[in-house]
Write a protein that holds these residues in place. Structure first.
Motif, short mmCIF file in Angstrom:
data_model
loop_
_atom_site.label_atom_id
_atom_site.label_comp_id
_atom_site.label_asym_id
_atom_site.label_seq_id
_atom_site.Cartn_x
_atom_site.Cartn_y
_atom_site.Cartn_z
N ALA B 212 0.74 2.08 -9.00
CA ALA B 212 0.95 1.09 -7.91
C ALA B 212 0.56 0.22 -7.42
CB ALA B 212 0.90 2.22 -7.23
N GLU B 213 -0.40 -0.53 -7.95
CA GLU B 213 -0.80 -1.57 -7.90
C GLU B 213 0.06 -2.65 -7.74
OE1 GLU B 213 -4.62 -2.40 -9.78
OE2 GLU B 213 -5.11 -0.65 -8.79
N LYS B 214 0.81 -2.68 -9.38
CA LYS B 214 2.05 -3.86 -9.75
C LYS B 214 3.36 -3.25 -9.48
CE LYS B 214 0.47 -2.43 -13.68
NZ LYS B 214 1.10 -1.90 -15.15
N ALA B 215 3.59 -2.15 -8.82
CA ALA B 215 5.76 -1.71 -8.13
C ALA B 215 5.42 -3.26 -7.16
CB ALA B 215 4.82 -0.83 -7.50
N LYS B 216 7.00 -3.44 -7.71
CA LYS B 216 7.34 -4.36 -6.06
C LYS B 216 7.97 -3.75 -5.29
CE LYS B 216 5.52 -8.51 -9.00
NZ LYS B 216 5.11 -7.72 -9.66
N CYS B 217 8.64 -2.63 -5.91
CA CYS B 217 9.91 -1.98 -4.75
C CYS B 217 9.12 -2.53 -3.08
CB CYS B 217 10.41 -0.80 -4.61
SG CYS B 217 11.20 -0.82 -6.22
N PRO B 218 10.19 -2.58 -2.05
CA PRO B 218 9.21 -3.18 -0.70
C PRO B 218 9.48 -1.55 -0.39
CG PRO B 218 11.45 -3.36 -0.93
CD PRO B 218 11.49 -3.38 -2.22
N HIS B 219 8.12 -1.55 0.85
CA HIS B 219 8.04 -0.58 1.67
C HIS B 219 6.92 -0.82 2.48
CE1 HIS B 219 5.55 -0.74 -2.02
NE2 HIS B 219 4.11 -0.08 -1.48
N PHE B 220 7.37 -0.14 3.69
CA PHE B 220 6.18 0.19 4.46
C PHE B 220 6.25 1.50 5.25
CE2 PHE B 220 5.03 -0.51 8.77
CZ PHE B 220 4.38 -1.97 8.63
N TYR B 221 6.48 1.72 5.89
CA TYR B 221 6.62 3.61 7.00
C TYR B 221 6.06 4.43 5.56
CZ TYR B 221 7.48 7.76 9.20
OH TYR B 221 7.15 8.68 9.84
N PHE B 222 6.67 4.49 4.60
CA PHE B 222 5.78 4.56 3.35
C PHE B 222 4.99 4.23 1.96
CE2 PHE B 222 10.08 6.99 3.93
CZ PHE B 222 9.85 8.66 4.37
N ASP B 223 3.66 4.02 2.35
CA ASP B 223 2.75 2.69 2.14
C ASP B 223 1.49 3.71 1.70
OD1 ASP B 223 1.08 1.50 0.94
OD2 ASP B 223 1.46 -0.11 2.95
N LEU B 224 1.76 4.62 0.21
CA LEU B 224 1.25 5.25 -0.12
C LEU B 224 -0.45 4.60 -0.57
CD1 LEU B 224 2.53 7.09 -3.33
CD2 LEU B 224 1.86 7.68 -0.41
N ALA B 225 -0.66 3.45 -0.58
CA ALA B 225 -2.26 2.70 -0.74
C ALA B 225 -2.60 2.95 0.53
CB ALA B 225 -2.01 1.47 -1.62
N LYS B 226 -1.98 2.58 1.32
CA LYS B 226 -2.25 2.51 2.87
C LYS B 226 -2.85 3.88 3.17
CE LYS B 226 -1.06 -0.42 7.02
NZ LYS B 226 0.37 -1.42 7.74
N GLU B 227 -2.17 4.48 3.33
CA GLU B 227 -2.15 6.28 3.66
C GLU B 227 -3.48 6.57 2.99
OE1 GLU B 227 -1.28 7.37 5.83
OE2 GLU B 227 0.59 6.30 6.20
#
Lengths: 383, 383
Positions: B212-227
């Motif tokens: 996940a640290e290297k993943a580059k697909c954009p996401h904002f509402y579904f941000d697992l690291a932030k959650e």
């Protein structure tokens, strides 16, 4: 005994009757029974949004609705004007950056509304701006931005969208989408809609739908065109949040019955009453010039720890208000007027605030804020 | 009088007590009161997922959880293996394409489970595949894919993730995330969790968090690291679906009390009973070789219009079963065993099916399916 009162700007109280409606036995979503409910909710949502356009109902909270507008309306590289006058304005910018848009920021002092002249100047300077992203009501600062004036700048142009976060404005004060030519309006279930969090409602103008056809930001779960297509069949692309949609139909019926104009008047009355109380108590409003009717924020008197005040109000007095966010943490308290809130909720909030301020040693005269509020609240009973 | 029974594979019945818990007065989400509830729900979710990893609770339905896994774990251009054996397998591929991944498809005949040898062959042929995307239970075909066997192919490799849609498997049959080394598991609230739709639960392995640290697909509402970061403080990045989280804590307590093993046994018993009924009635199961314990699908006898059958069952008999999806529309009926469903719900479903088949002229012997099911259902009472 532990009676509690919820007067924070979301989630807001849910009417008991609506809670019980939502507690009815679960029904399947691909049935005529649910389609009827969903269709009625979507239809009444148009009344709420003051639009003839479809209103899409998404299973997410408001931020998901904001993201939906970004990804469905714009493409990477698109320049957008971000009105950043608080935590939620900032969020527009962050979502835009996440999807590769190029935000042009107007940073507005917290507590102030954006100046229309500043918006005009940036639009003139950057004719390639494709969208103006703004809050109608910036919840973090209790400020109302001048949407009608901004719409006069955007609605003449075919290549420029006005995207309005109406999360704490829709159902609070007038935001006539069609009349003003707003291109996207978003709201959430847990504000004026008197529901638990978990639904976002989004409506787009014809101009926005046209731009959506060319938009290239990736999106799957939040696919507004797909939802619109399904809406025509009174259904959703993916599983809807059934119980919340059942509640939505119920509250929209109530709003229609009260009449949107009366709903707006009620919010305005509670807001004016609270502002009068703030003034009578000699406190400083955080949004002196352009306050929103959704919530009233005020600075906490020097020497009082705002964190402790809000905590004591909640845990000892049983009255949940909101503190300040980000740079205003511990310095501000906010009283909401949103949704299922009326005269005596407002009296309770002001009385509790007066009492808690005294508990924490601030020199405010008890009853003085209440009396000032009562003068205005009485209007509703002397027509 | 109009008694109704809900036996479709989601939404599933919500226990009355849980409905009433969710109907309690709304509370604010940034409070110790809600944090306690949220923290307990998240903790018990680990028990459900059979993992020591955090379980993130998202305000969306299951498809949002699937999208979250794609956008948080992968980058545009990443090759992923899509096990497409039904409507939901196909969805993995569509989400992947939306975000610029390169799906390698294994198209599995509807009603069949994917062959592990086929998965191995594709992985050998494409060593640059970064993820295997699969359903534990493919709800559209009532098939169970061999997750344990597939996990043996993926868990040895650092650069390959096993992403499992467990939406109708978690809380139904064993899917021990840590033991099998599954890298991402998703479920939704409206299946075995006995709640209304509106929550997705997602858990990731250490290996997945690293990718996940290297993943580059954009996401904002579904941000697992932030959650995950917010989860450590027993809160969420954005407003949580408060009432559903309150329900979640309640059902997870119930599941813990019943014991996951017993919950699995119950689903298995109901599934076996229904399969025995299908056989006794001389009907053809749609998933003869690898049926999932979440729902049992069968082909409707020739000459009977499946659409009319399912409609009559719902509107006349009051029993909501599911028809077939996509290419099986009108040809298949599915009885769910998911969640708050027990012995006599299953008896009702089978009895109603027998009666409706007779109504529509199919020559099945009434009571024969019920009797076959009873033989197995009796197990629960003769320990």
């Amino acid at each position: 005994m532990n009676k509690t009162y919820l007067l924070a700007p979301g989630p807001t109280p849910v009417p008991e009757k609506v809670n019980l409606e939502m507690a009815a036995p679960m029904i399947h979503h691909r049935t005529p029974q649910f389609s009827k409910i969903f269709g009625e909710a979507a239809e009444d949502a148009k009344y709420l949004f003051q639009t003839k356009q479809d209103v899409m109902i998404l299973a997410s909270t408001g931020t998901g609705g904001m993201e939906a507008c970004i990804t469905n309306l714009f493409s990477p590289g698109d320049k957008v004007l971000v009105i950043n006058g608080g935590k939620f304005g900032e969020r527009w910018g962050k979502i835009s950056q996440t999807y590769g848009l190029e935000p042009v920021w107007i940073n507005v002092e917290w507590g102030q509304a954006v100046k229309v002249a500043d918006v005009k100047a940036e639009l003139d300077k950057n004719p390639d701006i494709r969208g103006v992203l703004v809050q109608a009501s910036e919840t973090s600062t209790t400020v109302s931005h001048p949407i009608e004036e901004i719409s006069k700048l955007t609605r003449q142009r075919d290549d420029l969208l006005l995207v309005v976060d109406g999360i704490t404005a829709v159902g609070v004060y007038p935001l006539p989408m069609d009349e003003w030519g707003i291109d996207a309006v978003i709201t959430g279930s847990q504000k004026a809609l008197q529901l638990p969090p978990g639904l976002a409602l989004v409506s787009l103008s014809e101009k926005a739908w046209k731009q959506a056809e060319k938009a290239k930001c990736p999106h799957f779960y939040f696919d507004l065109a797909k939802e619109r297509k399904n809406l025509a069949d009174k259904t959703t692309a993916y599983t809807p949040a059934v119980s919340l949609v059942i509640g939505l139909r119920e509250v929209l019926k109530n709003i229609k019955e009260e009449g949107l104009e009366n709903v707006h008047k009620r919010h305005n009355r509670l807001a004016r009453a609270t502002r009068a109380a703030v003034k009578a108590l000699g406190m400083q409003p955080v949004a002196p010039d352009s306050p929103a009717d959704s919530a009233t924020g005020m600075f906490i008197p020097e020497g009082v720890d705002g964190g402790k005040l809000v905590k004591s109000l909640r845990d000892e007095f049983g009255v949940t208000l909101a503190g300040g966010q980000d740079k205003w943490k511990g310095k501000v308290v906010r009283i909401a007027h949103l949704g299922y809130v009326d005269t005596f909720d407002t009296v309770v909030a002001i009385a509790a605030l007066e009492m808690a301020l005294n508990k924490f040693g601030a020199n405010v005269q008890m009853g003085k804020g209440v009396a000032a509020a009562q003068e205005i609240l009485l209007e509703a009973y002397c027509k």
